[in-house]
Design a protein around this motif. Sequence first.
Motif, PDB file in Angstrom:
ATOM      1  N   THR A  51       0.843  -1.199   0.000  1.00 26.99           N
ATOM      2  CA  THR A  51       0.000   0.000   0.000  1.00 26.99           C
ATOM      3  C   THR A  51       0.875   1.245   0.000  1.00 26.99           C
ATOM      4  OG1 THR A  51      -0.077   0.302   2.409  1.00 26.99           O
ATOM      5  CG2 THR A  51      -1.656  -1.268   1.449  1.00 26.99           C
ATOM      6  N   GLY A 110      -1.306   3.792   4.163  1.00 28.86           N
ATOM      7  CA  GLY A 110      -2.415   2.850   3.991  1.00 28.86           C
ATOM      8  C   GLY A 110      -2.327   1.624   4.869  1.00 28.86           C
ATOM      9  N   HIS A 131      -9.704  -3.684   2.739  1.00 26.61           N
ATOM     10  CA  HIS A 131      -9.416  -3.045   1.448  1.00 26.61           C
ATOM     11  C   HIS A 131     -10.442  -3.440   0.384  1.00 26.61           C
ATOM     12  CE1 HIS A 131      -5.656  -2.520   3.608  1.00 26.61           C
ATOM     13  NE2 HIS A 131      -5.368  -1.554   2.756  1.00 26.61           N
ATOM     14  N   ALA A 183     -10.907  -0.774  -2.176  1.00 26.03           N
ATOM     15  CA  ALA A 183      -9.690  -0.264  -2.827  1.00 26.03           C
ATOM     16  C   ALA A 183      -9.665  -0.615  -4.309  1.00 26.03           C
ATOM     17  CB  ALA A 183      -8.455  -0.840  -2.143  1.00 26.03           C
ATOM     18  N   TRP A 207      -7.341  -2.225  -7.097  1.00 26.52           N
ATOM     19  CA  TRP A 207      -6.270  -3.226  -7.002  1.00 26.52           C
ATOM     20  C   TRP A 207      -5.429  -3.247  -8.272  1.00 26.52           C
ATOM     21  CZ3 TRP A 207      -4.896  -6.283  -2.879  1.00 26.52           C
ATOM     22  CH2 TRP A 207      -5.766  -6.250  -1.775  1.00 26.52           C
ATOM     23  N   VAL A 247      -3.687  -0.623  -4.581  1.00 26.06           N
ATOM     24  CA  VAL A 247      -2.935  -1.521  -3.691  1.00 26.06           C
ATOM     25  C   VAL A 247      -2.721  -2.834  -4.418  1.00 26.06           C
ATOM     26  CG1 VAL A 247      -3.892  -0.431  -1.625  1.00 26.06           C
ATOM     27  CG2 VAL A 247      -5.020  -2.446  -2.589  1.00 26.06           C
TER      28      VAL A 247
END
Length: 322
Positions: free
Chosen positions: A188, A192, A221, A224, A226, A270
Amino acid sequence: MTDVPPPAAQLDLTRLRVLAAVARTGSVTAAARELHYAQPSVSHHLSRLEAEAGIPLLERAGRGVRLTEAGRMLAERAEEIIARVAAAQRELDALAGLRAGRVRLAAFPSALATVVPAAVQGLRAAHPGLGVTLVEAEPPEAVAALRSGEVDVAVVFEHPDVRHARSVDDLSPFRVTPVLADSVHLVTAPDGAPTGADEGPGAGAPSTDDDAAGTALLRRHAEATWIAGCERCRADLVARCATAGYAPRISFETDDYVAVQALVAAGAGVSLLPGLALRAHRHPDVATHPVPGARRDVLALTVGEPSPPARALVEQLVATVG
């Protein structure tokens, strides 16, 4: 003057093989067939061997022959002698292979950047005359090269805890040597890191608590963006996020672990990366968090009994991380 006895006749190895074949098959004709000799040639070798031994080795038995007591004894010794000579030849071939042979290895990029160079260095120190050829290949391509004989050793990885993310479906045709258990990390931006994320263990046998902690880490996450890696790493990511109860929103895909970290550092998302990739390259502007209970197994594959150079390289791979 003291009389010196004449030197004893030396027994010829080819003729000993002929005698052993006669004893094994039961006849001159069968021995000739087994050895791919003409029958008169077999008879000639037997006659010469009797002359060298100085004692009858065969006697007539109807239309065939049978071994005398001396012949049976010598045939038994002949089998031992032939086996020892063959073993000595194999040992010499092995030494010659280690001194002037070549071993070919295919491995995925992060292994080529970390454990493989150290193994090659150790191999060259132990066997300076041994040449090494290296090929970069993801596991399916490395296995294909091994099957076709293009390489002698394939270094691959598997995700044993996520079965449908496995890199090689069937390892039964290969001799498998475990090299290391490689940890899996959440990557991250520096701000994060979830609370307590850095407390998780790295590689190793996962426990139920580890699995729960890893699932909880990924669940944080769920919203998030990716960044996915190679096909097998992408499958691993999707499977792990599914265990956490969601499908990851993947916006970028690249099998370049340097690019993955650069994208994370730039705020693009991430990712999950294995420990070897982080050993090979670590971007200064990312944070990494071991995912408890997650790992991939790094394996060295060979086909059948490996050659001495291939065996030596596999041993170095294991020793490098031991």
